[in-house]
Motif scaffolding. Sequence first.
Motif, PDB file in Angstrom:
ATOM      1  N   MET A   1       0.770  -1.223   0.151  1.00  0.00           N
ATOM      2  CA  MET A   1      -0.109   0.125  -0.136  1.00  0.00           C
ATOM      3  C   MET A   1       0.897   1.198  -0.033  1.00  0.00           C
ATOM      4  SD  MET A   1      -3.172   1.334   0.190  1.00  0.00           S
ATOM      5  CE  MET A   1      -4.048  -0.137   0.716  1.00  0.00           C
ATOM      6  N   ASN A   2       0.802   2.019  -1.029  1.00  0.00           N
ATOM      7  CA  ASN A   2       1.408   3.182  -1.178  1.00  0.00           C
ATOM      8  C   ASN A   2       0.922   4.240  -0.490  1.00  0.00           C
ATOM      9  OD1 ASN A   2       3.079   5.340  -1.681  1.00  0.00           O
ATOM     10  ND2 ASN A   2       2.637   5.541  -3.695  1.00  0.00           N
ATOM     11  N   THR A   3       1.241   4.786   0.865  1.00  0.00           N
ATOM     12  CA  THR A   3       0.486   5.868   1.442  1.00  0.00           C
ATOM     13  C   THR A   3       1.077   7.239   1.138  1.00  0.00           C
ATOM     14  OG1 THR A   3       1.613   5.531   3.452  1.00  0.00           O
ATOM     15  CG2 THR A   3      -0.871   4.115   2.955  1.00  0.00           C
ATOM     16  N   GLN A   4       2.272   7.223   0.779  1.00  0.00           N
ATOM     17  CA  GLN A   4       3.042   8.565   0.386  1.00  0.00           C
ATOM     18  C   GLN A   4       2.247   9.736  -0.114  1.00  0.00           C
ATOM     19  OE1 GLN A   4       6.223   8.927   1.785  1.00  0.00           O
ATOM     20  NE2 GLN A   4       5.599   7.064   2.698  1.00  0.00           N
ATOM     21  N   PRO A   5       1.430   9.696  -1.073  1.00  0.00           N
ATOM     22  CA  PRO A   5       0.588  10.947  -1.557  1.00  0.00           C
ATOM     23  C   PRO A   5      -0.030  11.495  -0.421  1.00  0.00           C
ATOM     24  CG  PRO A   5       0.352   8.824  -3.020  1.00  0.00           C
ATOM     25  CD  PRO A   5       1.098   8.426  -1.789  1.00  0.00           C
ATOM     26  N   TRP A   6      -0.376  10.723   0.671  1.00  0.00           N
ATOM     27  CA  TRP A   6      -1.430  11.425   1.648  1.00  0.00           C
ATOM     28  C   TRP A   6      -0.449  11.653   2.895  1.00  0.00           C
ATOM     29  CZ3 TRP A   6      -3.170   7.410  -1.443  1.00  0.00           C
ATOM     30  CH2 TRP A   6      -3.854   7.549  -2.443  1.00  0.00           C
ATOM     31  N   LEU A   7       0.739  11.918   2.774  1.00  0.00           N
ATOM     32  CA  LEU A   7       1.719  11.750   3.995  1.00  0.00           C
ATOM     33  C   LEU A   7       2.085  13.371   4.188  1.00  0.00           C
ATOM     34  CD1 LEU A   7       3.039  10.598   6.503  1.00  0.00           C
ATOM     35  CD2 LEU A   7       4.898  10.108   5.121  1.00  0.00           C
ATOM     36  N   LYS A   8       2.179  14.151   2.942  1.00  0.00           N
ATOM     37  CA  LYS A   8       2.617  15.260   3.027  1.00  0.00           C
ATOM     38  C   LYS A   8       1.845  16.696   3.012  1.00  0.00           C
ATOM     39  CE  LYS A   8       6.406  18.300   0.509  1.00  0.00           C
ATOM     40  NZ  LYS A   8       7.125  18.442  -0.720  1.00  0.00           N
ATOM     41  N   PRO A   9       1.998  17.519   3.840  1.00  0.00           N
ATOM     42  CA  PRO A   9       0.754  18.567   3.521  1.00  0.00           C
ATOM     43  C   PRO A   9       1.144  19.283   2.324  1.00  0.00           C
ATOM     44  CG  PRO A   9       1.798  18.524   5.730  1.00  0.00           C
ATOM     45  CD  PRO A   9       2.756  17.522   4.879  1.00  0.00           C
ATOM     46  N   VAL A  10       0.153  19.571   1.491  1.00  0.00           N
ATOM     47  CA  VAL A  10       0.341  20.370   0.397  1.00  0.00           C
ATOM     48  C   VAL A  10      -1.079  21.196  -0.189  1.00  0.00           C
ATOM     49  CG1 VAL A  10       1.654  18.618  -0.843  1.00  0.00           C
ATOM     50  CG2 VAL A  10      -0.895  18.211  -0.981  1.00  0.00           C
ATOM     51  N   GLY A  11      -0.715  22.072  -0.665  1.00  0.00           N
ATOM     52  CA  GLY A  11      -1.751  23.000  -0.876  1.00  0.00           C
ATOM     53  C   GLY A  11      -2.669  23.525   0.135  1.00  0.00           C
ATOM     54  N   LEU A  12      -3.901  23.360   0.139  1.00  0.00           N
ATOM     55  CA  LEU A  12      -4.826  23.951   1.052  1.00  0.00           C
ATOM     56  C   LEU A  12      -4.602  23.310   2.263  1.00  0.00           C
ATOM     57  CD1 LEU A  12      -7.974  24.013  -1.034  1.00  0.00           C
ATOM     58  CD2 LEU A  12      -6.773  26.100  -0.224  1.00  0.00           C
ATOM     59  N   SER A  13      -4.102  21.951   2.385  1.00  0.00           N
ATOM     60  CA  SER A  13      -3.798  21.213   3.787  1.00  0.00           C
ATOM     61  C   SER A  13      -2.421  21.771   4.381  1.00  0.00           C
ATOM     62  CB  SER A  13      -3.926  19.782   3.493  1.00  0.00           C
ATOM     63  OG  SER A  13      -2.460  19.466   2.787  1.00  0.00           O
ATOM     64  N   SER A  14      -1.795  22.458   3.804  1.00  0.00           N
ATOM     65  CA  SER A  14      -0.540  22.912   4.297  1.00  0.00           C
ATOM     66  C   SER A  14      -0.747  23.934   5.386  1.00  0.00           C
ATOM     67  CB  SER A  14       0.422  23.439   3.275  1.00  0.00           C
ATOM     68  OG  SER A  14       1.696  23.878   4.110  1.00  0.00           O
ATOM     69  N   PRO A  15      -0.104  23.898   6.666  1.00  0.00           N
ATOM     70  CA  PRO A  15      -0.198  24.982   7.618  1.00  0.00           C
ATOM     71  C   PRO A  15       0.916  26.158   7.295  1.00  0.00           C
ATOM     72  CG  PRO A  15       1.055  23.196   8.478  1.00  0.00           C
ATOM     73  CD  PRO A  15       0.489  22.690   7.014  1.00  0.00           C
ATOM     74  N   GLY A  16       1.581  26.096   6.335  1.00  0.00           N
ATOM     75  CA  GLY A  16       2.582  27.172   5.906  1.00  0.00           C
ATOM     76  C   GLY A  16       3.173  27.630   7.013  1.00  0.00           C
ATOM     77  N   GLN A  17       3.051  28.971   7.241  1.00  0.00           N
ATOM     78  CA  GLN A  17       3.847  29.755   8.209  1.00  0.00           C
ATOM     79  C   GLN A  17       3.251  29.393   9.753  1.00  0.00           C
ATOM     80  OE1 GLN A  17       6.451  31.835   7.583  1.00  0.00           O
ATOM     81  NE2 GLN A  17       6.270  31.084   5.622  1.00  0.00           N
ATOM     82  N   ARG A  18       2.265  28.713   9.517  1.00  0.00           N
ATOM     83  CA  ARG A  18       1.652  28.373  11.009  1.00  0.00           C
ATOM     84  C   ARG A  18       1.897  27.098  11.460  1.00  0.00           C
ATOM     85  NH1 ARG A  18       0.189  32.350  14.251  1.00  0.00           N
ATOM     86  NH2 ARG A  18      -1.080  34.242  13.159  1.00  0.00           N
ATOM     87  N   ALA A  19       2.728  26.319  10.794  1.00  0.00           N
ATOM     88  CA  ALA A  19       3.304  24.962  10.876  1.00  0.00           C
ATOM     89  C   ALA A  19       3.726  24.838  12.565  1.00  0.00           C
ATOM     90  CB  ALA A  19       4.408  24.570  10.318  1.00  0.00           C
ATOM     91  N   GLY A  20       4.323  25.680  13.149  1.00  0.00           N
ATOM     92  CA  GLY A  20       4.756  25.552  14.522  1.00  0.00           C
ATOM     93  C   GLY A  20       3.562  25.314  15.381  1.00  0.00           C
ATOM     94  N   LEU A  21       2.482  25.693  14.975  1.00  0.00           N
ATOM     95  CA  LEU A  21       1.380  25.460  16.124  1.00  0.00           C
ATOM     96  C   LEU A  21       1.019  24.167  16.147  1.00  0.00           C
ATOM     97  CD1 LEU A  21      -1.281  28.391  14.817  1.00  0.00           C
ATOM     98  CD2 LEU A  21       0.210  28.267  16.960  1.00  0.00           C
ATOM     99  N   LEU A  22       1.455  23.171  14.942  1.00  0.00           N
ATOM    100  CA  LEU A  22       1.347  22.046  14.977  1.00  0.00           C
ATOM    101  C   LEU A  22       2.079  20.896  15.868  1.00  0.00           C
ATOM    102  CD1 LEU A  22      -0.393  21.306  11.378  1.00  0.00           C
ATOM    103  CD2 LEU A  22      -1.462  22.169  13.563  1.00  0.00           C
ATOM    104  N   ALA A  23       3.048  21.287  16.106  1.00  0.00           N
ATOM    105  CA  ALA A  23       4.161  21.002  16.921  1.00  0.00           C
ATOM    106  C   ALA A  23       3.499  20.663  18.486  1.00  0.00           C
ATOM    107  CB  ALA A  23       5.433  21.540  16.729  1.00  0.00           C
ATOM    108  N   ASP A  24       4.160  19.472  19.007  1.00  0.00           N
ATOM    109  CA  ASP A  24       3.851  19.418  20.343  1.00  0.00           C
ATOM    110  C   ASP A  24       2.277  19.120  20.832  1.00  0.00           C
ATOM    111  OD1 ASP A  24       6.713  19.350  20.851  1.00  0.00           O
ATOM    112  OD2 ASP A  24       6.410  21.516  21.155  1.00  0.00           O
TER     113      ASP A  24
END
Length: 288
Positions: free
Chosen positions: A1-24
Amino acid sequence: MNTQPWLKPVGLSSPGQRAGLLADLPRGPAALAEVIQGLLIHEHIAPTYGVRLDANQHAQAHVRSIEALLDGVATHDARPLPAARAPCERQVGVCRHFSLLHVAMLRAQGIPARARCGFGAYFEKGKFYDHWVTEYWNEAERRWVLVDAQMDPHQRKLFHLAIDPLDVPRDQFLVAGDAWTLCREGKADPDAFCILDMRGWWFIASNVIRDIAALNGHEMLPWDVWGAMVPDNDKIDRAFIDRLAEQSSHPDADPAALRAAYEDRRVAVPPIVFNNVLGRDEPVAQSG
Protein backbone atom coordinates in the motif's frame (compact mmCIF):
# COMPACT_ATOMS: atom_id res chain seq x y z
CA MET A 1 0.00 0.00 0.00
CA ASN A 2 1.54 3.29 -1.10
CA THR A 3 0.38 5.88 1.41
CA GLN A 4 3.03 8.46 0.54
CA PRO A 5 0.73 10.76 -1.49
CA TRP A 6 -1.25 11.42 1.69
CA LEU A 7 1.65 11.97 4.06
CA LYS A 8 2.94 15.40 3.06
CA PRO A 9 0.86 18.56 3.62
CA VAL A 10 0.24 20.25 0.27
CA GLY A 11 -1.89 23.07 -1.04
CA LEU A 12 -4.88 23.89 1.13
CA SER A 13 -3.92 21.29 3.74
CA SER A 14 -0.55 22.91 4.43
CA PRO A 15 -0.22 24.92 7.66
CA GLY A 16 2.43 27.07 5.94
CA GLN A 17 3.76 29.78 8.25
CA ARG A 18 1.59 28.39 11.05
CA ALA A 19 3.26 24.95 11.05
CA GLY A 20 4.73 25.61 14.49
CA LEU A 21 1.25 25.51 15.97
CA LEU A 22 1.02 21.82 15.08
CA ALA A 23 4.15 20.87 16.99
CA ASP A 24 3.86 19.19 20.41
CA LEU A 25 0.17 18.36 20.05
CA PRO A 26 -1.29 15.26 21.73
CA ARG A 27 -0.60 12.29 19.52
CA GLY A 28 -3.01 10.17 17.56
CA PRO A 29 -6.34 10.54 15.76
CA ALA A 30 -8.55 10.56 18.87
CA ALA A 31 -6.51 13.13 20.81
CA LEU A 32 -6.20 15.39 17.77
CA ALA A 33 -9.94 15.24 17.12
CA GLU A 34 -10.53 16.41 20.69
CA VAL A 35 -8.16 19.34 20.18
CA ILE A 36 -10.02 20.36 17.02
CA GLN A 37 -13.37 20.19 18.79
CA GLY A 38 -12.08 22.82 21.20
CA LEU A 39 -10.99 25.10 18.34
CA LEU A 40 -13.82 24.99 15.80
CA ILE A 41 -17.59 25.34 15.83
CA HIS A 42 -19.85 24.27 12.98
CA GLU A 43 -21.57 27.21 11.33
CA HIS A 44 -25.00 25.59 11.21
CA ILE A 45 -24.84 23.78 14.55
CA ALA A 46 -23.62 26.79 16.55
CA PRO A 47 -27.15 27.69 17.79
CA THR A 48 -27.35 24.35 19.63
CA TYR A 49 -24.35 25.50 21.69
CA GLY A 50 -26.18 28.73 22.49
CA VAL A 51 -23.98 30.70 20.08
CA ARG A 52 -25.33 33.34 17.72
CA LEU A 53 -22.84 34.11 14.95
CA ASP A 54 -22.28 37.55 13.50
CA ALA A 55 -21.46 38.30 9.85
CA ASN A 56 -17.71 38.17 10.43
CA GLN A 57 -18.01 34.75 12.02
CA HIS A 58 -20.15 33.41 9.18
CA ALA A 59 -17.46 34.64 6.78
CA GLN A 60 -14.94 32.33 8.47
CA ALA A 61 -16.76 29.33 7.00
CA HIS A 62 -15.49 30.41 3.57
CA VAL A 63 -11.81 30.14 4.51
CA ARG A 64 -10.24 27.49 2.31
CA SER A 65 -6.68 26.95 3.53
CA ILE A 66 -5.55 25.48 6.82
CA GLU A 67 -2.94 28.22 7.08
CA ALA A 68 -5.66 30.89 6.97
CA LEU A 69 -7.82 28.91 9.40
CA LEU A 70 -4.92 28.68 11.88
CA ASP A 71 -4.26 32.39 11.37
CA GLY A 72 -7.80 33.05 12.53
CA VAL A 73 -7.49 30.77 15.55
CA ALA A 74 -4.13 32.17 16.70
CA THR A 75 -5.00 35.80 16.05
CA HIS A 76 -8.11 35.54 18.18
CA ASP A 77 -6.50 33.49 20.97
CA ALA A 78 -2.73 33.05 21.22
CA ARG A 79 -2.86 30.11 23.63
CA PRO A 80 -1.57 26.71 22.44
CA LEU A 81 -4.08 24.77 20.37
CA PRO A 82 -4.85 22.15 23.05
CA ALA A 83 -6.37 24.92 25.20
CA ALA A 84 -10.06 24.51 24.41
CA ARG A 85 -11.83 27.75 23.53
CA ALA A 86 -15.34 28.53 24.74
CA PRO A 87 -17.89 27.74 22.01
CA CYS A 88 -18.50 31.44 21.32
CA GLU A 89 -14.73 32.01 20.86
CA ARG A 90 -14.11 29.23 18.36
CA GLN A 91 -13.25 29.59 14.69
CA VAL A 92 -16.29 28.94 12.52
CA GLY A 93 -16.24 26.25 9.86
CA VAL A 94 -18.15 23.28 8.52
CA CYS A 95 -17.45 19.55 8.35
CA ARG A 96 -14.79 20.06 5.70
CA HIS A 97 -12.77 22.33 8.02
CA PHE A 98 -12.86 19.81 10.88
CA SER A 99 -11.71 17.07 8.51
CA LEU A 100 -8.98 19.01 6.75
CA LEU A 101 -7.51 20.37 9.99
CA HIS A 102 -7.49 16.79 11.32
CA VAL A 103 -5.69 15.71 8.15
CA ALA A 104 -3.09 18.46 8.55
CA MET A 105 -2.45 17.51 12.18
CA LEU A 106 -2.16 13.80 11.40
CA ARG A 107 0.27 14.43 8.56
CA ALA A 108 2.36 16.61 10.87
CA GLN A 109 2.70 13.52 13.09
CA GLY A 110 3.73 11.29 10.19
CA ILE A 111 0.36 9.59 9.79
CA PRO A 112 -0.99 9.35 6.22
CA ALA A 113 -4.41 10.97 6.04
CA ARG A 114 -6.85 12.36 3.47
CA ALA A 115 -10.12 14.26 3.56
CA ARG A 116 -13.09 12.43 2.05
CA CYS A 117 -16.23 13.96 0.58
CA GLY A 118 -19.41 11.93 0.71
CA PHE A 119 -22.57 11.38 2.74
CA GLY A 120 -23.29 10.54 6.38
CA ALA A 121 -26.15 8.19 7.28
CA TYR A 122 -25.98 8.82 11.02
CA PHE A 123 -27.64 12.23 11.26
CA GLU A 124 -31.21 11.28 10.36
CA LYS A 125 -32.71 7.88 9.65
CA GLY A 126 -33.27 7.29 5.95
CA LYS A 127 -31.17 10.29 4.90
CA PHE A 128 -27.59 10.56 3.67
CA TYR A 129 -26.40 14.07 4.43
CA ASP A 130 -23.62 15.85 2.57
CA HIS A 131 -20.56 15.49 4.80
CA TRP A 132 -16.77 15.29 5.01
CA VAL A 133 -14.66 13.05 7.25
CA THR A 134 -11.01 12.12 7.74
CA GLU A 135 -9.56 8.87 6.44
CA TYR A 136 -6.23 7.89 8.01
CA TRP A 137 -3.93 4.92 7.56
CA ASN A 138 -3.84 2.66 10.62
CA GLU A 139 -0.51 0.93 10.18
CA ALA A 140 -1.07 -1.58 12.99
CA GLU A 141 -4.32 -2.78 11.43
CA ARG A 142 -3.19 -2.22 7.82
CA ARG A 143 -6.38 -0.37 6.85
CA TRP A 144 -7.81 3.07 6.19
CA VAL A 145 -10.05 4.25 9.05
CA LEU A 146 -12.79 6.86 8.80
CA VAL A 147 -12.98 9.46 11.59
CA ASP A 148 -15.59 12.15 12.08
CA ALA A 149 -13.54 14.75 13.97
CA GLN A 150 -16.59 17.01 14.26
CA MET A 151 -18.52 14.73 16.58
CA ASP A 152 -17.83 16.06 20.08
CA PRO A 153 -19.88 14.87 23.10
CA HIS A 154 -22.49 17.56 22.47
CA GLN A 155 -23.10 16.47 18.88
CA ARG A 156 -23.00 12.79 19.73
CA LYS A 157 -25.94 13.47 22.03
CA LEU A 158 -27.61 15.90 19.62
CA PHE A 159 -27.64 13.38 16.77
CA HIS A 160 -28.20 10.32 19.02
CA LEU A 161 -25.04 8.86 17.58
CA ALA A 162 -24.99 5.07 17.65
CA ILE A 163 -21.61 4.68 15.96
CA ASP A 164 -18.02 5.25 17.03
CA PRO A 165 -16.96 8.51 15.31
CA LEU A 166 -13.34 7.39 15.64
CA ASP A 167 -14.03 4.36 13.42
CA VAL A 168 -17.04 5.17 11.27
CA PRO A 169 -18.51 2.10 9.52
CA ARG A 170 -18.34 2.21 5.73
CA ASP A 171 -22.10 1.83 5.44
CA GLN A 172 -22.61 4.87 7.69
CA PHE A 173 -20.37 7.18 5.73
CA LEU A 174 -20.41 6.62 1.99
CA VAL A 175 -17.62 8.21 0.00
CA ALA A 176 -19.20 9.95 -2.96
CA GLY A 177 -18.25 7.22 -5.43
CA ASP A 178 -19.95 4.54 -3.33
CA ALA A 179 -23.08 6.70 -3.08
CA TRP A 180 -23.19 7.15 -6.86
CA THR A 181 -22.70 3.43 -7.55
CA LEU A 182 -25.31 2.41 -5.01
CA CYS A 183 -27.87 4.64 -6.72
CA ARG A 184 -26.84 3.51 -10.22
CA GLU A 185 -27.42 -0.08 -9.12
CA GLY A 186 -30.89 0.83 -7.86
CA LYS A 187 -29.98 0.03 -4.26
CA ALA A 188 -30.60 3.56 -2.94
CA ASP A 189 -32.79 6.54 -3.76
CA PRO A 190 -30.68 9.43 -5.08
CA ASP A 191 -33.09 11.91 -3.47
CA ALA A 192 -32.05 10.55 -0.06
CA PHE A 193 -28.60 12.09 -0.63
CA CYS A 194 -29.07 15.71 0.29
CA ILE A 195 -28.44 18.87 2.27
CA LEU A 196 -31.00 21.66 2.65
CA ASP A 197 -32.86 21.82 -0.69
CA MET A 198 -30.09 20.15 -2.72
CA ARG A 199 -30.44 16.48 -3.50
CA GLY A 200 -30.36 13.81 -6.14
CA TRP A 201 -28.18 12.72 -9.05
CA TRP A 202 -26.54 16.06 -9.84
CA PHE A 203 -25.69 16.61 -6.18
CA ILE A 204 -24.07 13.19 -5.82
CA ALA A 205 -22.18 13.64 -9.09
CA SER A 206 -20.78 16.97 -7.89
CA ASN A 207 -19.53 15.31 -4.70
CA VAL A 208 -17.83 12.60 -6.75
CA ILE A 209 -15.84 15.36 -8.47
CA ARG A 210 -15.09 17.01 -5.12
CA ASP A 211 -13.84 13.71 -3.69
CA ILE A 212 -11.55 13.06 -6.66
CA ALA A 213 -10.14 16.58 -6.28
CA ALA A 214 -9.63 16.03 -2.53
CA LEU A 215 -7.83 12.74 -3.13
CA ASN A 216 -5.48 14.67 -5.40
CA GLY A 217 -4.75 17.33 -2.78
CA HIS A 218 -7.39 19.92 -3.69
CA GLU A 219 -9.90 19.90 -0.81
CA MET A 220 -12.37 22.59 -1.83
CA LEU A 221 -15.29 24.07 0.06
CA PRO A 222 -18.44 21.93 -0.11
CA TRP A 223 -20.16 24.67 -2.12
CA ASP A 224 -17.35 25.44 -4.56
CA VAL A 225 -18.47 24.71 -8.12
CA TRP A 226 -16.33 24.11 -11.21
CA GLY A 227 -15.83 21.88 -14.23
CA ALA A 228 -18.44 19.18 -14.86
CA MET A 229 -20.61 20.12 -11.88
CA VAL A 230 -24.09 20.92 -13.18
CA PRO A 231 -27.33 21.48 -11.19
CA ASP A 232 -29.34 19.55 -13.78
CA ASN A 233 -29.82 15.78 -13.81
CA ASP A 234 -30.31 15.76 -17.58
CA LYS A 235 -26.91 17.32 -18.23
CA ILE A 236 -24.82 14.83 -16.25
CA ASP A 237 -22.36 12.75 -18.26
CA ARG A 238 -23.24 9.59 -16.38
CA ALA A 239 -20.64 7.38 -18.04
CA PHE A 240 -17.99 9.90 -17.06
CA ILE A 241 -19.18 10.02 -13.44
CA ASP A 242 -19.29 6.19 -13.43
CA ARG A 243 -15.55 6.17 -14.15
CA LEU A 244 -14.82 8.79 -11.51
CA ALA A 245 -16.94 6.92 -8.97
CA GLU A 246 -14.77 3.85 -9.42
CA GLN A 247 -11.70 5.95 -8.61
CA SER A 248 -13.44 7.51 -5.60
CA SER A 249 -14.44 4.09 -4.28
CA HIS A 250 -11.01 2.48 -4.78
CA PRO A 251 -8.41 5.27 -4.65
CA ASP A 252 -5.53 2.91 -3.85
CA ALA A 253 -6.17 0.44 -6.66
CA ASP A 254 -4.44 2.43 -9.41
CA PRO A 255 -2.60 5.58 -8.29
CA ALA A 256 -1.76 6.55 -11.87
CA ALA A 257 -5.42 6.34 -12.88
CA LEU A 258 -6.40 8.44 -9.86
CA ARG A 259 -3.96 11.15 -10.92
CA ALA A 260 -5.17 10.92 -14.52
CA ALA A 261 -8.79 11.29 -13.38
CA TYR A 262 -7.93 14.60 -11.77
CA GLU A 263 -5.99 15.85 -14.77
CA ASP A 264 -9.20 15.90 -16.82
CA ARG A 265 -10.20 19.56 -17.25
CA ARG A 266 -13.73 18.69 -16.12
CA VAL A 267 -12.35 17.66 -12.72
CA ALA A 268 -9.19 19.72 -12.16
CA VAL A 269 -9.73 22.74 -9.93
CA PRO A 270 -9.24 25.92 -12.00
CA PRO A 271 -7.69 29.12 -10.63
CA ILE A 272 -11.17 30.58 -10.13
CA VAL A 273 -14.20 28.67 -8.80
CA PHE A 274 -17.79 29.69 -8.17
CA ASN A 275 -18.74 30.04 -4.50
CA ASN A 276 -22.35 28.90 -4.69
CA VAL A 277 -23.27 30.19 -1.22
CA LEU A 278 -21.94 33.70 -1.81
CA GLY A 279 -22.96 33.66 -5.48
CA ARG A 280 -19.65 34.85 -6.86
CA ASP A 281 -16.42 33.76 -8.53
CA GLU A 282 -13.43 33.51 -6.21
CA PRO A 283 -9.72 32.84 -6.79
CA VAL A 284 -8.60 29.60 -5.17
CA ALA A 285 -5.14 31.05 -4.48
CA GLN A 286 -6.73 33.59 -2.16
CA SER A 287 -6.42 31.31 0.83
CA GLY A 288 -8.83 33.26 3.01
